[in-house]
Design a protein around this motif. Structure first.
Motif, PDB file in Angstrom:
ATOM      1  N   LYS A  14       0.831  -1.213   0.000  1.00 53.56           N
ATOM      2  CA  LYS A  14       0.000   0.000   0.000  1.00 53.56           C
ATOM      3  C   LYS A  14       0.859   1.254   0.000  1.00 53.56           C
ATOM      4  CE  LYS A  14      -3.956  -2.114   2.377  1.00 53.56           C
ATOM      5  NZ  LYS A  14      -4.788  -2.112   3.611  1.00 53.56           N
ATOM      6  N   LEU A  15       1.964   1.215   0.783  1.00 56.29           N
ATOM      7  CA  LEU A  15       2.874   2.368   0.813  1.00 56.29           C
ATOM      8  C   LEU A  15       3.489   2.630  -0.550  1.00 56.29           C
ATOM      9  CD1 LEU A  15       5.015   2.387   4.097  1.00 56.29           C
ATOM     10  CD2 LEU A  15       3.181   3.933   3.425  1.00 56.29           C
ATOM     11  N   VAL A  17       2.179   2.012  -3.398  1.00 56.25           N
ATOM     12  CA  VAL A  17       1.154   2.645  -4.244  1.00 56.25           C
ATOM     13  C   VAL A  17       1.047   4.133  -3.923  1.00 56.25           C
ATOM     14  CG1 VAL A  17      -1.319   2.716  -4.755  1.00 56.25           C
ATOM     15  CG2 VAL A  17      -0.153   0.518  -4.539  1.00 56.25           C
ATOM     16  N   ILE A  18       1.050   4.451  -2.623  1.00 55.95           N
ATOM     17  CA  ILE A  18       0.928   5.851  -2.192  1.00 55.95           C
ATOM     18  C   ILE A  18       2.098   6.701  -2.695  1.00 55.95           C
ATOM     19  CG2 ILE A  18       0.961   7.383  -0.175  1.00 55.95           C
ATOM     20  CD1 ILE A  18      -0.529   5.138   1.352  1.00 55.95           C
ATOM     21  N   HIS A  19       3.329   6.142  -2.603  1.00 59.43           N
ATOM     22  CA  HIS A  19       4.530   6.904  -2.985  1.00 59.43           C
ATOM     23  C   HIS A  19       5.029   6.529  -4.378  1.00 59.43           C
ATOM     24  CE1 HIS A  19       5.080   8.541   1.080  1.00 59.43           C
ATOM     25  NE2 HIS A  19       4.779   7.333   1.551  1.00 59.43           N
ATOM     26  N   THR A  46       4.944   7.547  -7.435  1.00 61.98           N
ATOM     27  CA  THR A  46       5.570   8.495  -8.367  1.00 61.98           C
ATOM     28  C   THR A  46       6.973   8.917  -7.943  1.00 61.98           C
ATOM     29  OG1 THR A  46       4.489  10.325  -7.207  1.00 61.98           O
ATOM     30  CG2 THR A  46       3.342   9.390  -9.130  1.00 61.98           C
ATOM     31  N   GLU A  96      10.389   8.489   7.562  1.00 59.45           N
ATOM     32  CA  GLU A  96       9.140   8.663   8.317  1.00 59.45           C
ATOM     33  C   GLU A  96       9.283   8.107   9.736  1.00 59.45           C
ATOM     34  OE1 GLU A  96       6.325  10.309   7.385  1.00 59.45           O
ATOM     35  OE2 GLU A  96       7.657  10.930   5.750  1.00 59.45           O
ATOM     36  N   ASN A 128       0.770   2.011   9.531  1.00 55.00           N
ATOM     37  CA  ASN A 128      -0.624   2.135   9.964  1.00 55.00           C
ATOM     38  C   ASN A 128      -1.175   0.791  10.446  1.00 55.00           C
ATOM     39  OD1 ASN A 128      -2.909   3.688  10.499  1.00 55.00           O
ATOM     40  ND2 ASN A 128      -3.846   3.207   8.503  1.00 55.00           N
TER      41      ASN A 128
END
Length: 328
Positions: A23-24, A26-28, A30, A45, A94
């Motif tokens: 999921k991370l 996908v979020i980052h 780009t 982080e 998370n």
């Protein structure tokens, strides 16, 4: 022995980490060009949580408060890391750390290198005797030896499950490919110290065996005997100290052959058991449970010819609900 709080992911927790990591990505997506980029983002982080007062925007991009090696240990879930870092990593993902971490029983037992439990036939007397050695007698060093395929590891796995509640810590290590003693020592020290020590020496290891009631299983001891390396001497130093020094624990060795030095050490605290081929009764039980059948005469003849568990398993894999007569 005192130590800081440390944690490791359970099997389910490892899967949760894997899913959250995707999921991370996908979020980052780009901003990621390689796996190391994702590691850097994650560790940055985590560093912000660990050291919130630090101005991380002005810190060199290749610096983080937590190492990439620690992140690797967290994701692979093979070794423990400090509890505070474990919780921070879960926070970045998370995840609830309590859902990810091993429970107390998992923490005290490491059977990751042990064979999976399988159907077990016969060996009732041997299992009972070995269980008595490890549960009731002050056995410091035990040896199970016998020819290849005779069932040493299977018997020892069932034995370990039976006596696990008698020991505070239980670990099974394979000696296939004759690993250097230092590698085994590090694994033992990290496990027995609950991840608080990265490395140590035989003296420190013996201290853990003194203060905790531990069962250590070393499988394929013949690999060390056949290696003809300097490590064989160091392995034997450890084995002899386990046999001769007073402590609460037990070292269980599995070997195709009986080492000369263990034969010399045998006595009140050092015991050995040679596994013999299965008796006719046990072979018949094996065959019946696996769906092979025949007349009493055929079963007797088959049991005389085939009484090695490994060979029996190979035969069964190649047959299916057929008469024994066709295999004689």
């Amino acid at each position: 022995m005192p130590g800081r709080f440390s944690l490791k992911a359970s099997k389910r927790g490892k899967q949760l980490i894997k899913e959250a990591w995707k999921k991370l990505i996908v979020i980052h997506g780009t901003t990621i060009a390689s796996a190391s980029d994702m590691n850097e983002i994650f560790l940055r982080e985590a560093s912000k949580i660990l050291q919130p007062d630090k101005n991380w925007d002005n810190v060199s991009e290749d610096y983080c408060a937590i190492s990439e090696a620690t992140l690797k240990r967290f994701r692979e879930a093979k070794e423990r890391i400090t509890g505070s870092t474990f919780k921070i990593f879960c926070q970045v993902l998370n995840l609830n750390w309590e859902d990810v971490a091993e429970n107390e029983a998992d923490t005290n037992r490491d059977l990751s290198e042990a064979p999976s439990p399988i159907n077990f036939y016969g060996r009732i007397q041997e299992l009972a005797e070995l269980q008595q050695w490890l549960s009731q007698k002050d056995c410091r060093l035990a040896l199970i030896h016998g020819m290849g395929g005779i069932g040493k590891s299977t018997l020892a796995r069932h034995l370990a499950d039976r006596v696990a509640d008698k020991y505070e810590r239980l670990i099974w290590l394979s000696l296939e490919s004759a690993p250097p003693f230092q590698k085994i020592l590090i694994k033992l020290v990290q496990f027995l110290s609950k991840g608080e020590q990265e490395e140590g020496d035989i003296y420190q290891l013996m201290q853990y065996l003194h203060y905790q009631k531990c069962l250590i299983v070393l499988d394929a001891w013949e690999e060390i005997m056949d290696s003809h390396s300097a490590d064989y001497t160091i392995y034997n130093v450890f084995v002899e100290r386990v046999a001769k020094e007073s402590h609460k624990s037990c070292l269980l060795l599995l070997s195709r052959r009986k080492p000369d030095n263990i034969a010399i050490l045998e006595g009140k605290f050092v015991l050995s058991k040679k596994l013999l081929p299965l008796i006719k009764k046990d072979v018949k039980e094996f065959l019946s449970a696996e769906g092979l059948f025949g007349t009493d005469i055929e079963l007797d003849k088959f049991s005389e010819r085939y009484n090695n568990p490994w060979i029996l398993k190979r035969i069964i894999q190649k047959t299916c609900l057929q008469k024994i007569k066709g295999l004689l």
